[in-house]
Write a protein that holds these residues in place. Structure first.
Motif, PDB file in Angstrom:
ATOM      1  N   CYS A 111     -41.857  -8.962   8.223  1.00  0.00           N
ATOM      2  CA  CYS A 111     -40.621  -8.211   7.954  1.00  0.00           C
ATOM      3  C   CYS A 111     -40.770  -6.756   8.391  1.00  0.00           C
ATOM      4  CB  CYS A 111     -40.237  -8.320   6.477  1.00  0.00           C
ATOM      5  SG  CYS A 111     -38.487  -8.052   6.144  1.00  0.00           S
ATOM      6  N   LEU A 112     -41.257  -6.589   9.627  1.00  0.00           N
ATOM      7  CA  LEU A 112     -41.426  -5.301  10.314  1.00  0.00           C
ATOM      8  C   LEU A 112     -42.473  -4.414   9.662  1.00  0.00           C
ATOM      9  CD1 LEU A 112     -37.737  -4.503  11.340  1.00  0.00           C
ATOM     10  CD2 LEU A 112     -39.569  -5.509  12.722  1.00  0.00           C
ATOM     11  N   ASN A 113     -42.266  -3.982   8.450  1.00  0.00           N
ATOM     12  CA  ASN A 113     -43.254  -3.125   7.777  1.00  0.00           C
ATOM     13  C   ASN A 113     -43.431  -3.562   6.330  1.00  0.00           C
ATOM     14  OD1 ASN A 113     -40.727  -2.350   6.914  1.00  0.00           O
ATOM     15  ND2 ASN A 113     -41.233  -0.174   6.749  1.00  0.00           N
ATOM     16  N   GLY A 114     -43.478  -4.881   6.138  1.00  0.00           N
ATOM     17  CA  GLY A 114     -43.606  -5.403   4.780  1.00  0.00           C
ATOM     18  C   GLY A 114     -42.308  -5.353   4.009  1.00  0.00           C
TER      19      GLY A 114
ATOM     20  N   TYR B 180     -31.271  -3.102   9.720  1.00  0.00           N
ATOM     21  CA  TYR B 180     -31.397  -2.988  11.171  1.00  0.00           C
ATOM     22  C   TYR B 180     -30.267  -3.782  11.815  1.00  0.00           C
ATOM     23  CZ  TYR B 180     -36.107  -1.343  10.022  1.00  0.00           C
ATOM     24  OH  TYR B 180     -37.175  -0.642   9.507  1.00  0.00           O
ATOM     25  N   PRO B 181     -29.029  -3.401  11.588  1.00  0.00           N
ATOM     26  CA  PRO B 181     -27.890  -4.220  12.031  1.00  0.00           C
ATOM     27  C   PRO B 181     -27.841  -4.438  13.532  1.00  0.00           C
ATOM     28  CG  PRO B 181     -27.175  -2.033  11.293  1.00  0.00           C
ATOM     29  CD  PRO B 181     -28.601  -2.183  10.868  1.00  0.00           C
TER      30      PRO B 181
ATOM     31  N   GLU C   1     -40.792   5.752   7.958  1.00  0.00           N
ATOM     32  CA  GLU C   1     -41.083   4.615   8.827  1.00  0.00           C
ATOM     33  C   GLU C   1     -39.831   4.027   9.470  1.00  0.00           C
ATOM     34  OE1 GLU C   1     -43.078   1.972   6.201  1.00  0.00           O
ATOM     35  OE2 GLU C   1     -45.018   2.951   6.413  1.00  0.00           O
ATOM     36  N   THR C   2     -38.756   3.917   8.690  1.00  0.00           N
ATOM     37  CA  THR C   2     -37.587   3.186   9.182  1.00  0.00           C
ATOM     38  C   THR C   2     -36.980   3.802  10.445  1.00  0.00           C
ATOM     39  OG1 THR C   2     -37.123   2.450   6.926  1.00  0.00           O
ATOM     40  CG2 THR C   2     -35.338   2.269   8.534  1.00  0.00           C
ATOM     41  N   PRO C   3     -36.768   5.132  10.521  1.00  0.00           N
ATOM     42  CA  PRO C   3     -36.229   5.701  11.776  1.00  0.00           C
ATOM     43  C   PRO C   3     -37.143   5.462  12.975  1.00  0.00           C
ATOM     44  CG  PRO C   3     -35.995   7.265   9.978  1.00  0.00           C
ATOM     45  CD  PRO C   3     -36.884   6.167   9.472  1.00  0.00           C
TER      46      PRO C   3
ATOM     47  N   ARG D  73     -34.903   0.017  19.675  1.00  0.00           N
ATOM     48  CA  ARG D  73     -33.523   0.363  20.035  1.00  0.00           C
ATOM     49  C   ARG D  73     -32.986  -0.486  21.182  1.00  0.00           C
ATOM     50  NH1 ARG D  73     -37.032   3.707  22.288  1.00  0.00           N
ATOM     51  NH2 ARG D  73     -36.703   4.529  24.400  1.00  0.00           N
ATOM     52  N   GLN D  74     -33.878  -1.081  21.997  1.00  0.00           N
ATOM     53  CA  GLN D  74     -33.437  -1.964  23.077  1.00  0.00           C
ATOM     54  C   GLN D  74     -33.215  -3.394  22.588  1.00  0.00           C
ATOM     55  OE1 GLN D  74     -32.552  -0.985  25.994  1.00  0.00           O
ATOM     56  NE2 GLN D  74     -33.340   1.106  26.021  1.00  0.00           N
TER      57      GLN D  74
END
Length: 352
Positions: free
Chosen positions: A115-118, A154-155, A125-127, A134-135
Motif C-alpha cells: 500500500c505504497l508506504n504501509g 491518490y485519485p 511522504e504523501t506529496p 504523477r505519470q
C-alpha cells in the motif's frame, strides 16, 4: 516475444538445477520460465534484477525502506525491454521517479503489496509519492481494499489500479493424507498475532499447538501443549503441516497485503484453516465456508473457533481440508493469477 524486466524487493537464486526447497518467486532455473510467467499462453522473455548483495549500502536502503541501486540499474537498462514490472514500492517508487524524468518512458507495472508506504498518509511522504507517481503507472494489488485507499488519497492512480488475487502453486503444494494427530500449526514470524492465538488456545484438551518461525513468545507461553520452533526450510515446514489436522493463520489488522501465501499454501495442502479476517484476507476467505474466520485480536472469538474445530470428528476435519483444497484450485491458483496478469500486461505493453 515480449521482453520484461522484473525488479523484486527480494533476492532471487540463479540455479542450474531446480531446488524444490526454494519457492518459485525466489529462484530462476536455467532453461525454465520464471515463477507465474510459466503459465502465460505466449511466453515472454523475463530478466531479473534483484536487490543484490548484502552490503553496508543495502543496510542503509533497508533502513530508509526504499532501494536505490536496483531501480537505477533497471532504469539504465529499461530501453531494452517492452515492460518493467516492479514488486513492492521500495523498488517501484524510485524506478518510476527516474522513468518519469526520462524522455522516452518504458511502460511500468508496479505490484504494490505494501500500500505504497504501509497505508500511511502524512504531509511529508504523501506529496513525494504523488510526485513520483504523477505519470500514473499501472498498479496491481492483491487486496481489493487498497483500491479504496487509492481512490481516497491518490485519485489520479485509481483508474490504473487493478486487483489481481494472489495465486498459489497447486502443483507444488499438494495434499497429503491427514492422520489423527490432534496437532495444529501456525507459522511465520513477521506480521503475526500469535499472542492472541496463545491466549485463546484451549490447553488440557489433548491437542498440541506448534508455532513455527516465531519464538519471541516462548518464554511466556511455552508448555507441553504449546511448542515453539525456529524457522525451518520449506520442505520441513510442509511436513509439519502435513502432520497437523489444522492450520491457524493469526494476523493483526494492517491496510495492505500480507499472510496470503501462508493462507493459500495451507489450504492447498488440504488442511482446514482458522484465519483472522483482515484487509489482506477478506477477499480470499469471506465466502469460503471451509475456513473459520475471526475478528482481529479477539481472544474469545479465536477460542470459540478453535473449540469448534476441535469438536469436529477427524473425518469432518479431513473433509473440510479437502474443501479448502478445492476452493484454492477453483479460485486462487497460480495459473489463474497468471492469466489475469497476462491479460493486463498485454494492455499495458501496448499502451503508447
Amino acid at each position: 516475444m515480449l521482453k520484461i524486466l522484473f525488479i523484486p524487493n527480494w533476492n532471487v537464486h540463479r540455479l542450474i538445477d531446480d531446488d524444490p526447497g526454494i519457492q518459485a518467486p525466489d529462484k530462476v532455473v536455467q532453461g525454465q520460465p520464471y515463477w507465474f510467467f510459466r503459465h502465460f499462453a505466449e511466453q515472454p522473455l523475463v530478466d531479473i534484477i534483484d536487490r543484490g548483495t548484502a552490503t553496508w549500502f543495502r543496510k542503509l536502503e533497508e533502513g530508509a525502506k526504499f532501494y536505490v541501486r536496483q531501480p537505477l540499474k533497471a532504469w539504465h537498462r529499461m530501453d531494452d525491454y517492452d515492460l518493467v514490472i516492479s514488486h513492492g514500492a521500495q523498488s517501484g517508487l524510485v524506478f518510476e521517479l527516474a522513468n518519469s524524468l526520462s524522455r522516452h518512458r518504458t511502460p511500468h507495472l508496479m505490484i504494490d503489496v505494501g500500500c505504497l508506504n504501509g497505508g500511511r498518509i502524512n504531509h511529508t511522504e504523501t506529496p513525494l509519492i504523488r510526485y513520483a507517481l504523477r505519470q500514473c503507472p499501472t498498479l496491481v494489488t492483491h487486496s481489493s481494499r487498497q483500491l479504496d485507499f487509492y481512490r481516497q488519497h491518490y485519485p489520479a492512480l485509481a483508474d490504473k489500479a487493478r486487483f489481481i488475487p494472489f495465486g498459489v502453486d497447486i502443483d507444488h503444494f499438494t495434499p497429503q493424507p491427514m492422520a489423527p494427530t490432534r496437532t495444529m500449526v501456525a507459522f511465520g514470524h513477521r506480521k503475526r498475532d500469535h499472542a492472541t492465538l496463545c491466549e485463546a488456545f484451549p490447553q488440557g484438551m489433548g491437542w498440541q499447538l506448534q508455532i513455527i518461525g516465531d519464538t519471541a513468545l516462548a518464554r511466556q507461553y511455552a508448555s507441553s501443549d504449546i511448542q515453539f520452533f525456529d524457522a525451518m526450510p520449506l520442505a520441513q515446514l510442509v511436513q509439519h503441516i502435513a502432520h497437523s489436522e489444522l492450520v491457524v493463520v493469526a494476523l493483526p489488522e494492517l491496510p495492505y497485503s500480507y499472510g496470503q501465501m501462508t493462507l493459500l499454501q495451507s489450504m492447498a495442502l488440504g488442511r482446514p484453516v482458522v484465519c483472522t479476517l483482515t484487509t489482506s484476507t477478506i477477499d480470499y476467505v469471506s465466502h469460503a465456508r471451509c475456513v473459520a474466520t475471526v475478528p482481529p485480536a479477539d481472544v474469545d472469538a479465536m477460542r470459540a473457533a478453535l473449540l469448534q474445530m476441535i469438536g469436529l470428528s477427524h473425518q469432518q476435519r479431513a473433509a473440510q481440508g479437502a474443501a479448502c483444497r478445492q476452493w484454492v484450485e477453483r479460485h486462487y491458483s497460480e495459473q489463474l493469477m497468471a492469466q489475469q496478469f497476462e491479460s493486463l500486461i498485454q494492455q499495458v505493453s501496448l499502451t503508447p
